[in-house]
Design an enzyme around this catalytic site. Structure first.
Site, PDB file in Angstrom:
ATOM      1  N   HIS A  11      43.727  36.581  44.260  1.00 58.28           N
ATOM      2  CA  HIS A  11      42.597  37.318  44.838  1.00 58.28           C
ATOM      3  C   HIS A  11      41.784  37.903  43.674  1.00 58.28           C
ATOM      4  O   HIS A  11      40.580  37.788  43.661  1.00 58.28           O
ATOM      5  CB  HIS A  11      43.133  38.404  45.777  1.00 58.28           C
ATOM      6  CG  HIS A  11      42.078  39.108  46.555  1.00 58.28           C
ATOM      7  ND1 HIS A  11      41.179  38.448  47.355  1.00 58.28           N
ATOM      8  CD2 HIS A  11      41.774  40.432  46.671  1.00 58.28           C
ATOM      9  CE1 HIS A  11      40.364  39.328  47.915  1.00 58.28           C
ATOM     10  NE2 HIS A  11      40.697  40.540  47.518  1.00 58.28           N
ATOM     11  N   CYS A  66      38.419  41.626  53.539  1.00 57.76           N
ATOM     12  CA  CYS A  66      38.392  40.581  52.514  1.00 57.76           C
ATOM     13  C   CYS A  66      39.394  39.456  52.739  1.00 57.76           C
ATOM     14  O   CYS A  66      39.424  38.498  51.974  1.00 57.76           O
ATOM     15  CB  CYS A  66      38.599  41.213  51.145  1.00 57.76           C
ATOM     16  SG  CYS A  66      37.588  42.678  50.947  1.00 57.76           S
ATOM     17  N   HIS A  69      32.952  38.770  44.392  1.00 57.44           N
ATOM     18  CA  HIS A  69      33.846  38.897  45.547  1.00 57.44           C
ATOM     19  C   HIS A  69      33.010  38.704  46.806  1.00 57.44           C
ATOM     20  O   HIS A  69      32.181  39.547  47.148  1.00 57.44           O
ATOM     21  CB  HIS A  69      34.514  40.268  45.532  1.00 57.44           C
ATOM     22  CG  HIS A  69      35.534  40.433  46.615  1.00 57.44           C
ATOM     23  ND1 HIS A  69      35.886  39.419  47.479  1.00 57.44           N
ATOM     24  CD2 HIS A  69      36.297  41.496  46.971  1.00 57.44           C
ATOM     25  CE1 HIS A  69      36.800  39.851  48.317  1.00 57.44           C
ATOM     26  NE2 HIS A  69      37.071  41.108  48.039  1.00 57.44           N
TER      27      HIS A  69
END
Lengths: 400, 353, 85
Positions: free
Chosen positions: A294, A161, A329
């Site tokens: 995040h 990620c 995400h």
């Protein structure tokens, strides 16, 4: 050697828009792009929500004018769309005029086609063209081919990620060291059964809208997207009299070295990454105007990241928000999506809200910015934290 | 700008290369189209509790990194940077086939977690408790060179002092099967002496790993100076010589200054021409060596080329088995590695004694 | 009951790939996580799937697993009570 690393163009496609303008419009109007998944047939459909780009692959093929025998994965198609917008936005007409490279991040790569034709490959010759598009570098190579970037540095990063944040970091290094004059940096990831089921096994997918930094958060929504930014050296900016959107001022990467998937309770890796980014930028925490966190809305991430932010900023906490409630995400692309949002924040002096937040977490009193806010912004810090303990922070600024 | 040195090496390959005290003394001959790594005793390096979830690629990477760290005589590094073209194939295949075979039910997380490309670098960091910079490059045949270039920039700019760099690739059964279908793998078994003249399409697929500690100061174990790394996403056959000469010129060298050139020939009749034109052209008077007949082809096998070049520079000798031609060079000072895969992703790595 | 416990021990060893451990090494009351067998959160997720697949017990919150997987004894009791297959 270049002192500054200028951002001169951006492109994006995500669940909230097919270009930069549409994304900005959705951000300021609080329009989230979270729905049930339509383009993938999965038994998880009713149990999860996703940030999906609604075009089908056939629509993309038509839009990109690809020949029927093409072997583009969805990741590659998303990537090409965002990359082309970034190049156009930077006003680049002659790609060969300067030494231009690409650094992209992806984690899914061509897995969407692999999972579709896994066994068909063995019997159906028609499908075999996709065998070569499985590997992670393939989408980047296709972007290079579409843009006419040849005989140059074209590479791909996969650190889960944080991939695209790391692509920005390498791009900045390449400009600073004089290896390249100009580099397209970013990332692309499409939705796939592989990631849907993978995150499902980790039991961190929410069955409803994700709620970053909320006490009752239930997990993340997966998303698909691509975004790219054009980075150019001082010399190119000067020679071409370029409009500069913002600068990559600092960056840092560190490893949590704690667990294969989970972040440490104290957010050691994230703390180190932010510290490094501030150091490279030569800025103090009090000089940061906004943090694009995040904030995936998993129990573990938001606690760990929140603590890390507290460790760095303490009493001098600037506004912070996660935009994952808008887009989901987007895995390897997330760092680039949020880089584009950070630059938009700087350009418009605006802080995007952290949607869906209701209840503060019991572990600390940090409350994200929940309403759109006008504020003079000079610096924005963007975090990207991933599996394998991979933690990155990139710092964007208005001035060099 | 600081100079950059290769201070230690480690290799796990289809040959017995994990012992740094020997140098291709004993060669394992193969007669196959796919060859596997010679395994060191993994248990000697990895505690069982840690090893129980590790696929082969992770074990190979963890062990090779330990060998490299031991030889360099350091406990930790300022960055861990890996390259892998295909990632952890075994777990990826396990998870994809489970999704299909069980119609998305009863899936377990372990193979999904291990399938991410940065697993190896992450596990090395976890094992060393190293919180430093941690990157993984995944760009086909230049995955390792991208990692090496990243390391080199950081060392030159003194952002780091010691960096662990490596490449790793494991063979997955299904991936091998499908690559046979598109003729990326040779149609018939070949022995190591036949590979170059096989006159067939495709390569002998393989797995393995190579790790290096690169630093901006020389240690006693030093093998070579890493002078330059360059990659090209595309390069037409007729432009390779020119690109190499430009690269050498940027480093104040000409083709004649190269003592040994390490080629990435894999016996693929469609693509070995990229090397053959150099053998007969700008490097016709240079000692040429190759290695893919011994260790096969995979996305980061070019790191074995750098391993070979490092060994040659330190030992000042060249094993007969890797020689393409015979040119006497009393002292080996400068070595150039050139690799490409299927006409794309070309790389040049320049080493000096 | 003791049959179920033996079955669970064998499954834990196999499912979690505990190479150096045999059924006799695990006592009914040994802690499976932490200082005991040393299992971690990924193992807990593996065991949750096992409960679903083999005994028809579905857990929606991984935190529930932590209590149920305290020891083989606790696991067996829980399965006995809740199993649907």
């Amino acid at each position: 050697m270049s002192k500054g690393v200028a951002i001169t163009g951006m492109g994006i496609i995500s669940a909230i828009g097919n270009n930069v303008a549409e994304n900005y419009d959705a951000l300021i109007n609080k329009k989230k792009g979270i729905t049930r998944v339509d383009n993938i047939e999965t038994i998880q459909r009713e149990e999860i929500m996703v940030g999906e780009v609604k075009f089908t692959n056939d629509q993309f093929i038509a839009q990109l004018n690809l020949p029927p025998e093409n072997n583009y994965s969805r990741t590659a198609m998303l990537g090409v769309i965002a990359a082309k917008e970034a190049i156009a936005d930077a006003g680049i007409t002659d790609i060969k005029k300067y030494k231009t490279g690409i650094v992209s991040g992806t984690s899914v790569g061509g897995m969407d086609m692999t999972e579709k034709y896994y066994y068909e490959y063995l019997t159906d010759k028609e499908t075999q063209k996709y065998i070569e598009s499985h590997h992670a570098g393939d989408s980047t190579q296709k972007i290079a081919a579409q843009l006419g970037i040849e005989e140059s540095l074209v590479t791909t990063i996969s650190t889960a990620c944080s991939s695209a944040a790391n692509a920005i970091m390498l791009g900045a290094r390449l400009i600073k060291s004089g290896k390249l004059d100009r580099v397209l940096v970013g990332g692309a990831d499409c939705l796939s059964k592989f990631t849907i089921n993978g995150f499902k096994t980790l039991m961190i997918l929410s069955d409803t809208y994700n709620t970053p930094f909320d006490e009752n958060r239930k997990g993340l929504n997966l998303g698909e997207a691509a975004a790219f930014l054009v980075l150019e050296s001082d010399a190119v900016v000067k020679a071409e009299n370029k409009r500069v959107l913002a600068y990559v001022k600092g960056y840092g990467n560190a490893n949590d070295a704690f667990h294969q998937t989970a972040s440490s309770d104290n957010g050691d890796g994230a703390t180190l990454a932010m510290e490094k980014a501030l150091k490279v930028a030569g800025l103090k925490p009090s000089e940061i105007d906004y943090i694009n966190a995040h904030g995936t809305a998993t129990g573990n991430n938001d606690l760990s990241e929140g603590r890390a932010i507290l460790r760095i900023f303490g009493e001098e906490m600037p506004e912070f928000s996660s935009t994952k409630a808008y887009t989901g995400h987007t895995l390897a692309a997330a760092g680039a999506i949020e880089a584009v949002y950070s630059v938009l924040a700087l350009q418009n002096n605006i802080i995007f809200p952290n949607l869906n937040f209701k209840t503060p977490m019991k572990e600390f009193s940090m409350i994200p910015q929940t309403e759109l806010k006008k504020k003079e912004l000079n610096t924005v810090l963007s975090n990207s934290l991933g599996f394998g303990g991979n933690c990155s922070a990139v710092l964007f600024s208005k001035e060099v | 700008m600081k100079k950059v040195y290769i201070n230690s090496i480690a290799s796990i390959s289809p040959q017995k290369t994990f012992d740094n005290t020997i140098f291709l003394n004993e060669i394992i001959d193969y007669n196959d189209t796919v060859i596997f790594a010679q395994d060191p005793d993994y248990k000697q390096y990895i505690p069982p509790a840690a090893a129980r979830r590790m696929a082969k690629g992770i074990k190979m990477g963890v062990v090779a990194s330990k060998i490299a760290m031991d030889e360099a005589g350091i406990e930790t590094v300022d960055a861990i940077i890996t390259g892998t073209g295909m990632g952890c194939m075994i777990d990826s295949e396990k998870f994809v086939s489970a999704i299909i075979d069980n119609s998305e039910q009863y899936l377990t997380p372990t193979s999904f977690i291990q399938s991410t490309h940065n697993t190896v670098a992450g596990q090395i960091a976890l094992g060393m408790e190293c919180k430093a910079y941690n990157f993984t490059y995944v760009h086909s045949a230049i995955s390792f060179e991208s990692a090496l270039l990243d390391a080199k920039m950081q060392l030159e700019n003194e952002e780091a002092q010691h960096i662990l760099v490596g490449g790793v690739e494991e063979l997955g059964e299904h991936t091998t099967k499908v690559h046979r279908l598109i003729n990326h793998i040779k149609p018939e078994a070949v022995t190591i002496s036949e590979v170059l003249d096989s006159k067939t399409e495709g390569a002998v697929f393989s797995e393995g790993t190579n790790f290096f500690v690169v630093s901006n100061e020389k240690t006693n174990s030093c093998y070579a100076e890493l002078v330059a790394v360059e990659t090209f996403n595309t390069l037409q056959k007729e432009k390779v010589s020119e690109a190499i000469e430009t690269f050498l010129k940027e480093n104040n060298l000409k083709a004649a200054d190269i003592d040994v050139v390490v080629f990435g020939n894999n016996g693929d009749v469609d693509f070995d021409g990229f090397y053959n034109q150099l053998s007969e052209g700008i490097f016709s008077k240079t000692q040429q060596v190759f290695y893919k007949h011994l260790v096969g082809e995979n996305n980061t096998v070019s790191a074995f080329g750098v391993w070979l070049a490092s060994k040659i520079l330190k030992a000042q000798s060249i094993p007969e088995i890797v020689k393409i031609n015979n040119v006497n060079s009393s002292k080996i000072k400068t070595v150039l590695c050139y690799n490409q895969y299927r006409g794309q992703n070309h790389s040049l790595v320049l080493l000096k004694k | 009951m003791s049959e179920l416990k033996e079955e669970l021990k064998a499954k834990i060893i196999e499912q979690l790939n505990l190479e150096d451990i045999v059924v006799a090494d695990i006592a009914d009351d040994d802690a499976l996580f932490g200082d005991g067998l040393g299992l971690d959160s990924i193992d807990a997720l593996e065991l949750i799937v096992m409960l679903d697949k083999d005994y028809g017990i579905r857990l929606s919150d991984p935190k529930e697993g932590r209590k149920i997987f305290e020891s083989v004894q606790v696991m067996a009791d829980y399965i006995q009570e809740h199993r649907t297959k």
